[in-house]
Scaffold this motif. Structure first.
Motif, PDB file in Angstrom:
ATOM      1  N   ALA A 456      47.319  48.371  56.574  1.00  0.00           N
ATOM      2  CA  ALA A 456      47.669  49.256  55.464  1.00  0.00           C
ATOM      3  C   ALA A 456      46.411  49.679  54.725  1.00  0.00           C
ATOM      4  N   GLY A 457      45.659  50.569  55.310  1.00  0.00           N
ATOM      5  CA  GLY A 457      44.481  51.092  54.630  1.00  0.00           C
ATOM      6  C   GLY A 457      43.305  50.147  54.582  1.00  0.00           C
ATOM      7  N   GLU A 458      43.400  49.019  55.297  1.00  0.00           N
ATOM      8  CA  GLU A 458      42.296  48.065  55.379  1.00  0.00           C
ATOM      9  C   GLU A 458      41.830  47.633  53.986  1.00  0.00           C
ATOM     10  N   SER A 459      42.778  47.345  53.127  1.00  0.00           N
ATOM     11  CA  SER A 459      42.466  46.872  51.774  1.00  0.00           C
ATOM     12  C   SER A 459      42.327  45.367  51.766  1.00  0.00           C
ATOM     13  N   PHE A 460      41.842  44.826  50.627  1.00  0.00           N
ATOM     14  CA  PHE A 460      41.739  43.382  50.522  1.00  0.00           C
ATOM     15  C   PHE A 460      41.990  42.959  49.086  1.00  0.00           C
ATOM     16  N   ASN A 461      42.463  41.731  48.934  1.00  0.00           N
ATOM     17  CA  ASN A 461      42.765  41.145  47.629  1.00  0.00           C
ATOM     18  C   ASN A 461      42.186  39.735  47.626  1.00  0.00           C
ATOM     19  N   ILE A 462      41.195  39.524  46.780  1.00  0.00           N
ATOM     20  CA  ILE A 462      40.472  38.260  46.796  1.00  0.00           C
ATOM     21  C   ILE A 462      40.595  37.588  45.430  1.00  0.00           C
ATOM     22  N   ASN A 463      40.935  36.306  45.432  1.00  0.00           N
ATOM     23  CA  ASN A 463      41.072  35.512  44.205  1.00  0.00           C
ATOM     24  C   ASN A 463      40.358  34.188  44.442  1.00  0.00           C
ATOM     25  N   LEU A 464      39.126  34.099  43.917  1.00  0.00           N
ATOM     26  CA  LEU A 464      38.283  32.958  44.258  1.00  0.00           C
ATOM     27  C   LEU A 464      37.669  32.326  43.014  1.00  0.00           C
ATOM     28  N   GLN A 465      37.407  31.059  43.138  1.00  0.00           N
ATOM     29  CA  GLN A 465      36.584  30.352  42.151  1.00  0.00           C
ATOM     30  C   GLN A 465      35.230  30.082  42.805  1.00  0.00           C
ATOM     31  N   ALA A 466      34.175  30.454  42.098  1.00  0.00           N
ATOM     32  CA  ALA A 466      32.824  30.240  42.616  1.00  0.00           C
ATOM     33  C   ALA A 466      32.286  28.915  42.100  1.00  0.00           C
ATOM     34  N   ARG A 467      31.771  28.067  43.044  1.00  0.00           N
ATOM     35  CA  ARG A 467      31.356  26.706  42.654  1.00  0.00           C
ATOM     36  C   ARG A 467      29.977  26.324  43.211  1.00  0.00           C
ATOM     37  N   PRO A 468      28.954  27.106  43.129  1.00  0.00           N
ATOM     38  CA  PRO A 468      28.856  28.485  42.636  1.00  0.00           C
ATOM     39  C   PRO A 468      28.868  29.465  43.798  1.00  0.00           C
ATOM     40  N   ILE A 469      28.594  30.746  43.534  1.00  0.00           N
ATOM     41  CA  ILE A 469      28.459  31.762  44.564  1.00  0.00           C
ATOM     42  C   ILE A 469      27.035  32.300  44.548  1.00  0.00           C
ATOM     43  N   SER A 470      26.531  32.613  45.730  1.00  0.00           N
ATOM     44  CA  SER A 470      25.180  33.161  45.844  1.00  0.00           C
ATOM     45  C   SER A 470      25.221  34.649  45.536  1.00  0.00           C
ATOM     46  N   LEU A 471      24.515  35.077  44.502  1.00  0.00           N
ATOM     47  CA  LEU A 471      24.484  36.490  44.147  1.00  0.00           C
ATOM     48  C   LEU A 471      23.777  37.293  45.241  1.00  0.00           C
ATOM     49  N   ALA A 472      22.841  36.656  45.937  1.00  0.00           N
ATOM     50  CA  ALA A 472      22.179  37.353  47.043  1.00  0.00           C
ATOM     51  C   ALA A 472      23.190  37.697  48.132  1.00  0.00           C
ATOM     52  N   GLU A 473      24.194  36.803  48.363  1.00  0.00           N
ATOM     53  CA  GLU A 473      25.234  37.078  49.365  1.00  0.00           C
ATOM     54  C   GLU A 473      26.126  38.220  48.898  1.00  0.00           C
ATOM     55  N   VAL A 474      26.469  38.212  47.594  1.00  0.00           N
ATOM     56  CA  VAL A 474      27.272  39.292  47.041  1.00  0.00           C
ATOM     57  C   VAL A 474      26.519  40.621  47.160  1.00  0.00           C
ATOM     58  N   GLY A 475      25.230  40.553  46.963  1.00  0.00           N
ATOM     59  CA  GLY A 475      24.425  41.756  47.030  1.00  0.00           C
ATOM     60  C   GLY A 475      24.390  42.405  48.392  1.00  0.00           C
ATOM     61  N   LEU A 476      24.732  41.644  49.443  1.00  0.00           N
ATOM     62  CA  LEU A 476      24.785  42.230  50.781  1.00  0.00           C
ATOM     63  C   LEU A 476      25.838  43.332  50.885  1.00  0.00           C
ATOM     64  N   PHE A 477      26.902  43.231  50.044  1.00  0.00           N
ATOM     65  CA  PHE A 477      27.964  44.239  50.091  1.00  0.00           C
ATOM     66  C   PHE A 477      27.564  45.487  49.297  1.00  0.00           C
ATOM     67  N   ALA A 478      26.569  45.375  48.404  1.00  0.00           N
ATOM     68  CA  ALA A 478      26.115  46.528  47.604  1.00  0.00           C
ATOM     69  C   ALA A 478      24.605  46.485  47.498  1.00  0.00           C
ATOM     70  N   PRO A 479      23.929  46.811  48.561  1.00  0.00           N
ATOM     71  CA  PRO A 479      22.465  46.669  48.566  1.00  0.00           C
ATOM     72  C   PRO A 479      21.762  47.455  47.445  1.00  0.00           C
ATOM     73  N   ALA A 480      22.316  48.580  47.015  1.00  0.00           N
ATOM     74  CA  ALA A 480      21.648  49.392  45.990  1.00  0.00           C
ATOM     75  C   ALA A 480      21.691  48.713  44.614  1.00  0.00           C
TER      76      ALA A 480
END
Length: 480
Positions: A456-480
């Motif tokens: 269905a439109g290749e959507s996604f729904n994410i509900n996560l707790q970060a313990r912690p999360i790497s911002l560098a990894e998050v940045g891979l999805f938005a390099p700019a």
């Protein structure tokens, strides 16, 4: 009809180019040469008791048309004591052959065949087309009033101390086999090659059965029992092989590999359109893989796996694809582990451990768990599949679906922790868990849920707790 007769006709004879045909002129037995010893006085009393029987290059045709009798019943009328005397007097109450030797013979057995009448008319027509066109293992041909299945034995050479067709005091017919060699086509090719065999075969107008028969094939030694029903094609077989070579049993399951094997106990049951195969106490090897334990597979409209408890080492995805029709592995590699499986193709209950070694540079994934998994037309379906992840390569997870691969394109690395999977690779994939992700020096620990709606439109729904999360990894999805 005969060509030439020689010998002392009072005690024995040799006949060249002999043929027996029924009243319609159809062949029953033809041979280049037949010789035997006998007492001519017994022949006059309708007692056929022959000794030292030698048959050179015979063609034997056992034919039972749809709705009719066997051709030998028309040629040799039965001597049934329950029938009137006028009928019994036409029969042969005694047909026994001793010390029989057959050289380079050929046997054809044609029996009635019909499709499953419980199916719809369209399904029956489809079944008939499949049978005539080679879509089933049975060799089916058209007959005057329906259809027949054909079993053929070629290059048949055998020695039989006793062949009892009919004898007062005995209900069933008997063939005592001291040795036999043949190429057998019980179904469509490939054939079964028998180098030698010993044992007793019992038969009547409806079926053939055997107990404690020993058979030597090119690379297999088998001893067992079984039954084959002429009218339906149903067959049961139980045997112990020490060893069994896969190549020798491709006549049963043509998808078997051409190499490898080992000791095992084997059972087969064919009833109507259902086929079931059981293997116990197996220790087999093929193509670098080893499998120990037991497994069972049933084929009907689909396939089901049951009573399966196996330990396996170095099993390649190509080998799995060979055994499971229509399965295409998302990644190439080899597997080790322990696995129990119960259930059908759509929902198999799995329990065990699995290590997958990716041959495409994806590393090794190591999982343990239980739950349900199915496979339908390329779609991998999961229900409450709970995994303890000692290592799960993200490349393997992304390979389950092109859409999932696209959404997770920037991410690689390895997951550790606990995951529960639901959904399918064509509709949606729901992931719940508590995992640690390591990717190119970045470390994140995440707990919660993620749902990817692939269809269905290749959507996604994410509900996560970060313990912690790497911002560098998050940045891979938005390099700019």
């Amino acid at each position: 009809s005969i060509g030439r007769v020689s010998g002392n006709l009072l005690t024995g004879a040799t006949i060249d180019n002999v043929a027996f045909r029924d009243s319609a002129g159809m062949p029953f037995v033809a041979a280049e040469q037949v010789s035997a010893r006998y007492n001519i006085l017994e022949l006059f009393t309708r007692k056929i008791d022959l000794g030292a029987v030698r048959i050179q290059r015979p063609l034997i045709v056992l034919d039972r048309p749809p709705g009719g009798k066997w051709n030998y019943q028309r040629i040799f009328p039965p001597s049934d004591t329950t029938k009137p005397r006028s009928v019994r007097n036409k029969g042969f109450p005694w047909i026994v052959l001793h010390d029989v030797a057959i050289f380079e013979g050929r046997l054809l057995m044609r029996t009635p065949w019909k499709t499953d009448t419980t199916l719809s008319r369209a399904a029956q027509d489809s079944s008939i087309r499949a049978a005539l066109g080679g879509g089933t293992r049975l060799m089916v041909v058209r007959a005057d009033s329906g259809f027949q299945k054909v079993v053929e034995l070629r290059d048949l050479t055998a020695r039989l101390p006793l062949l009892r067709i009919t004898q007062p005091g005995f209900k069933d017919r008997l063939a005592q086999i001291a040795s036999i060699r043949m190429i057998a086509f019980p179904f469509r090719p490939p054939p079964a090659t028998v180098n030698d065999g010993t044992g007793n075969l019992f038969f009547n107008n409806d079926s053939l059965w055997w107990n404690d028969v020993a058979v030597q094939m090119p690379d297999s030694r088998v001893r067992g029992e079984g039954r084959y029903v002429f009218t339906t094609g149903d067959m049961t077989l139980a045997a112990k092989a020490s060893p069994a070579a896969f190549a020798d049993f491709r006549w049963v399951f043509p998808r078997f590999p051409s190499d490898g094997g080992g000791p095992l106990e084997f059972a087969l049951e064919w009833r109507g359109t259902t086929e079931e195969y059981r293997v116990r106490n197996a220790d087999v090897r093929t193509q670098g893989a080893r499998l120990r334990g037991k497994f069972a597979i049933s084929f009907a409209d689909t396939f089901a796996i049951h009573d399966t408890d196996v330990r396996f080492d170095n099993v390649s995805t190509r080998l799995v694809e060979r055994f499971v029709p229509d399965f295409k592995a998302p990644r190439r590699g080899t597997m080790d582990g322990l696995l129990t499986i119960v259930g059908g193709r759509n929902a198999m209950r799995l329990n065990g451990t699995l290590a997958f070694h990716d041959q495409q540079g994806g590393g090794t994934s190591n999982l343990a768990g239980n739950g349900y998994m199915g496979y339908v037309n390329g779609d991998i379906r999961m229900r409450d599949l709970r995994l303890r992840v000692n290592a799960l390569q993200v490349t393997l997870l992304k390979s389950l679906s092109p859409a999932l691969s696209e959404m997770m394109a920037p991410v690689s690395g390895v997951l550790y922790g606990n995951i529960t999977l639901n959904g399918s690779t064509e509709t949606y994939l729901a992931i719940a868990g508590d995992v640690e992700h390591r990717d190119r020096g970045n470390v994140s620990r995440l707990a919660g849920t993620a749902r990817f709606a692939i269809a269905a439109g290749e959507s996604f729904n994410i509900n996560l707790q970060a313990r912690p999360i790497s911002l560098a990894e998050v940045g891979l999805f938005a390099p700019a």
